[in-house]
Design a protein around this motif. Structure first.
Motif, PDB file in Angstrom:
ATOM      1  N   GLY A  83       9.209   1.528   4.250  1.00  0.00           N
ATOM      2  CA  GLY A  83       7.987   2.201   3.831  1.00  0.00           C
ATOM      3  C   GLY A  83       7.078   2.610   4.964  1.00  0.00           C
ATOM      4  O   GLY A  83       6.031   3.191   4.735  1.00  0.00           O
ATOM      5  N   LEU A  84       7.455   2.303   6.199  1.00  0.00           N
ATOM      6  CA  LEU A  84       6.610   2.643   7.339  1.00  0.00           C
ATOM      7  C   LEU A  84       7.170   3.835   8.098  1.00  0.00           C
ATOM      8  O   LEU A  84       8.390   3.988   8.197  1.00  0.00           O
ATOM      9  N   PRO A  85       6.291   4.676   8.657  1.00  0.00           N
ATOM     10  CA  PRO A  85       6.775   5.746   9.534  1.00  0.00           C
ATOM     11  C   PRO A  85       7.532   5.133  10.712  1.00  0.00           C
ATOM     12  O   PRO A  85       7.201   4.033  11.157  1.00  0.00           O
ATOM     13  N   PRO A  86       8.560   5.832  11.223  1.00  0.00           N
ATOM     14  CA  PRO A  86       9.397   5.266  12.297  1.00  0.00           C
ATOM     15  C   PRO A  86       8.612   4.754  13.496  1.00  0.00           C
ATOM     16  O   PRO A  86       8.836   3.642  13.943  1.00  0.00           O
ATOM     17  N   CYS A  87       7.675   5.527  14.011  1.00  0.00           N
ATOM     18  CA  CYS A  87       6.943   5.080  15.195  1.00  0.00           C
ATOM     19  C   CYS A  87       6.019   3.920  14.878  1.00  0.00           C
ATOM     20  O   CYS A  87       5.719   3.111  15.728  1.00  0.00           O
ATOM     21  N   TRP A 138       3.066  11.664   5.961  1.00  0.00           N
ATOM     22  CA  TRP A 138       4.393  11.063   5.952  1.00  0.00           C
ATOM     23  C   TRP A 138       4.889  11.152   4.514  1.00  0.00           C
ATOM     24  O   TRP A 138       4.145  10.845   3.573  1.00  0.00           O
ATOM     25  N   ILE A 139       6.123  11.565   4.317  1.00  0.00           N
ATOM     26  CA  ILE A 139       6.670  11.784   2.980  1.00  0.00           C
ATOM     27  C   ILE A 139       6.491  10.539   2.122  1.00  0.00           C
ATOM     28  O   ILE A 139       6.807   9.430   2.534  1.00  0.00           O
ATOM     29  N   GLY A 140       5.965  10.739   0.932  1.00  0.00           N
ATOM     30  CA  GLY A 140       5.768   9.647  -0.012  1.00  0.00           C
ATOM     31  C   GLY A 140       4.507   8.834   0.224  1.00  0.00           C
ATOM     32  O   GLY A 140       4.340   7.780  -0.364  1.00  0.00           O
ATOM     33  N   THR A 141       3.627   9.315   1.112  1.00  0.00           N
ATOM     34  CA  THR A 141       2.393   8.578   1.400  1.00  0.00           C
ATOM     35  C   THR A 141       1.206   9.546   1.407  1.00  0.00           C
ATOM     36  O   THR A 141       1.381  10.745   1.268  1.00  0.00           O
ATOM     37  N   THR A 142       0.027   9.008   1.608  1.00  0.00           N
ATOM     38  CA  THR A 142      -1.161   9.824   1.874  1.00  0.00           C
ATOM     39  C   THR A 142      -1.665   9.556   3.292  1.00  0.00           C
ATOM     40  O   THR A 142      -2.823   9.772   3.607  1.00  0.00           O
ATOM     41  N   SER A 150       0.825  -1.197   0.000  1.00  0.00           N
ATOM     42  CA  SER A 150       0.000   0.000   0.000  1.00  0.00           C
ATOM     43  C   SER A 150       0.865   1.255   0.000  1.00  0.00           C
ATOM     44  O   SER A 150       0.532   2.228  -0.659  1.00  0.00           O
ATOM     45  N   PHE A 151       2.003   1.237   0.703  1.00  0.00           N
ATOM     46  CA  PHE A 151       2.877   2.396   0.683  1.00  0.00           C
ATOM     47  C   PHE A 151       3.523   2.553  -0.691  1.00  0.00           C
ATOM     48  O   PHE A 151       3.736   3.653  -1.158  1.00  0.00           O
ATOM     49  N   LYS A 152       3.840   1.425  -1.346  1.00  0.00           N
ATOM     50  CA  LYS A 152       4.390   1.486  -2.696  1.00  0.00           C
ATOM     51  C   LYS A 152       3.380   2.149  -3.629  1.00  0.00           C
ATOM     52  O   LYS A 152       3.726   3.008  -4.438  1.00  0.00           O
ATOM     53  N   GLU A 153       2.131   1.740  -3.511  1.00  0.00           N
ATOM     54  CA  GLU A 153       1.078   2.328  -4.335  1.00  0.00           C
ATOM     55  C   GLU A 153       0.915   3.809  -4.029  1.00  0.00           C
ATOM     56  O   GLU A 153       0.741   4.622  -4.932  1.00  0.00           O
ATOM     57  N   VAL A 154       0.988   4.179  -2.764  1.00  0.00           N
ATOM     58  CA  VAL A 154       0.857   5.579  -2.363  1.00  0.00           C
ATOM     59  C   VAL A 154       2.010   6.390  -2.940  1.00  0.00           C
ATOM     60  O   VAL A 154       1.804   7.483  -3.480  1.00  0.00           O
ATOM     61  N   ARG A 155       3.234   5.871  -2.849  1.00  0.00           N
ATOM     62  CA  ARG A 155       4.383   6.583  -3.403  1.00  0.00           C
ATOM     63  C   ARG A 155       4.206   6.811  -4.894  1.00  0.00           C
ATOM     64  O   ARG A 155       4.494   7.879  -5.409  1.00  0.00           O
ATOM     65  N   GLN A 156       3.702   5.806  -5.603  1.00  0.00           N
ATOM     66  CA  GLN A 156       3.479   5.942  -7.047  1.00  0.00           C
ATOM     67  C   GLN A 156       2.422   7.004  -7.322  1.00  0.00           C
ATOM     68  O   GLN A 156       2.568   7.815  -8.223  1.00  0.00           O
ATOM     69  N   ARG A 157       1.372   7.020  -6.530  1.00  0.00           N
ATOM     70  CA  ARG A 157       0.312   8.002  -6.706  1.00  0.00           C
ATOM     71  C   ARG A 157       0.850   9.415  -6.508  1.00  0.00           C
ATOM     72  O   ARG A 157       0.540  10.330  -7.258  1.00  0.00           O
ATOM     73  N   LEU A 158       1.695   9.599  -5.489  1.00  0.00           N
ATOM     74  CA  LEU A 158       2.281  10.915  -5.257  1.00  0.00           C
ATOM     75  C   LEU A 158       3.232  11.294  -6.385  1.00  0.00           C
ATOM     76  O   LEU A 158       3.267  12.444  -6.823  1.00  0.00           O
ATOM     77  N   ALA A 159       3.984  10.339  -6.891  1.00  0.00           N
ATOM     78  CA  ALA A 159       4.878  10.624  -8.019  1.00  0.00           C
ATOM     79  C   ALA A 159       4.060  11.043  -9.238  1.00  0.00           C
ATOM     80  O   ALA A 159       4.404  12.002  -9.925  1.00  0.00           O
ATOM     81  N   GLU A 181       1.055  19.068   3.619  1.00  0.00           N
ATOM     82  CA  GLU A 181       2.493  19.236   3.447  1.00  0.00           C
ATOM     83  C   GLU A 181       3.203  17.933   3.754  1.00  0.00           C
ATOM     84  O   GLU A 181       2.693  17.090   4.482  1.00  0.00           O
ATOM     85  N   ASP A 182       4.408  17.813   3.192  1.00  0.00           N
ATOM     86  CA  ASP A 182       5.261  16.695   3.571  1.00  0.00           C
ATOM     87  C   ASP A 182       5.650  16.853   5.033  1.00  0.00           C
ATOM     88  O   ASP A 182       5.981  17.943   5.481  1.00  0.00           O
ATOM     89  N   GLY A 183       5.583  15.761   5.771  1.00  0.00           N
ATOM     90  CA  GLY A 183       5.999  15.758   7.166  1.00  0.00           C
ATOM     91  C   GLY A 183       7.333  15.059   7.294  1.00  0.00           C
ATOM     92  O   GLY A 183       8.297  15.398   6.626  1.00  0.00           O
ATOM     93  N   SER A 184       7.363  14.033   8.094  1.00  0.00           N
ATOM     94  CA  SER A 184       8.593  13.286   8.358  1.00  0.00           C
ATOM     95  C   SER A 184       8.788  12.185   7.322  1.00  0.00           C
ATOM     96  O   SER A 184       7.822  11.681   6.750  1.00  0.00           O
ATOM     97  N   PRO A 185      10.040  11.789   7.098  1.00  0.00           N
ATOM     98  CA  PRO A 185      10.289  10.698   6.147  1.00  0.00           C
ATOM     99  C   PRO A 185       9.923   9.343   6.745  1.00  0.00           C
ATOM    100  O   PRO A 185       9.911   9.169   7.955  1.00  0.00           O
ATOM    101  N   VAL A 186       9.622   8.411   5.865  1.00  0.00           N
ATOM    102  CA  VAL A 186       9.375   7.031   6.292  1.00  0.00           C
ATOM    103  C   VAL A 186      10.711   6.291   6.274  1.00  0.00           C
ATOM    104  O   VAL A 186      11.700   6.768   5.731  1.00  0.00           O
ATOM    105  N   GLN A 187      10.714   5.107   6.864  1.00  0.00           N
ATOM    106  CA  GLN A 187      11.923   4.282   6.888  1.00  0.00           C
ATOM    107  C   GLN A 187      12.050   3.525   5.571  1.00  0.00           C
ATOM    108  O   GLN A 187      11.160   3.567   4.726  1.00  0.00           O
ATOM    109  N   ASP A 188      13.139   2.806   5.404  1.00  0.00           N
ATOM    110  CA  ASP A 188      13.375   2.036   4.180  1.00  0.00           C
ATOM    111  C   ASP A 188      12.274   1.011   3.919  1.00  0.00           C
ATOM    112  O   ASP A 188      12.018   0.651   2.785  1.00  0.00           O
TER     113      ASP A 188
END
Length: 180
Positions: free
Chosen positions: A166-170, A128-132, A7-16, A157-164
């Motif tokens: 694809g998930l937010p750190p917390c 989260w950056i790269g997501t919705t 789902s994060f991959k799909e979200v990143r593609q949608r944002l791109a 706005e873009d907030g914090s980056p996600v980890q490698d």
């Protein structure tokens, strides 16, 4: 875990794709995007029946989150039940006035009376950056979705980056391994 990654991959593609269509706006070098509020997702705490983990996080559309359902059905119990789950991770959740039921209702009444004025908020709505997936603005998103419908367009706005992964750190720390 693969479902979340996908789902994060799909979200990143949608944002791109949105960026290619010129939907991103450069506001003081902070990257923001116009998006229908109904397309945003929120992280929601859920109760799990696991001896090691009393809660977990899932992602769902704003229109299905407890804050929206509280407003839509007019039932405080929905909010109170949700807060009881959040308190398993954050025992002092309601110490912050903005996390109380009364604040949700005040926000709803204010926006209903005066319209949505983003500048009145303490912080911009962020994903989260790269997501919705919203990082900040869950209450506002629920109120806007209830008052104006899921097609109502807002700036996030873009907030914090996600980890490698694809998930937010917390959120990565919250993943419930007993599900596997």
């Amino acid at each position: 875990m693969n479902v979340l990654r996908q789902s994060f991959k799909e979200v990143r593609q949608r944002l791109a794709d949105a960026g290619k269509r010129g939907q991103f706006v450069d506001q003081n070098k902070v990257r923001s995007m116009k998006i229908p509020v109904g397309e945003l997702k929120v992280s929601v705490y859920i109760d799990v029946s696991c001896n090691k983990h009393p809660w977990d996080l899932i992602y769902m559309p704003v229109i299905k989150c407890p804050y929206y359902l509280t407003l839509d059905k007019g039932e405080r119990a929905i909010h109170d039940n949700y807060v009881s789950v959040i308190k398993k991770r954050h025992p002092n959740w309601e110490d912050s006035p903005s996390n109380r039921y009364e604040s949700l209702i005040e926000l709803y009444c204010d926006i209903k009376k005066n319209g949505y004025i983003p500048e009145k908020a303490n912080a911009p709505m962020k994903v989260w950056i790269g997501t919705t997936v919203l990082e900040d603005g869950h209450h506002r998103a629920a109120v806007l979705c209830k008052l104006y419908g899921p097609q109502y367009t807002i700036n996030v706005e873009d907030g914090s980056p996600v980890q490698d992964n694809g998930l937010p750190p917390c959120h990565y720390l919250c993943y419930n391994p007993c599900k596997e």
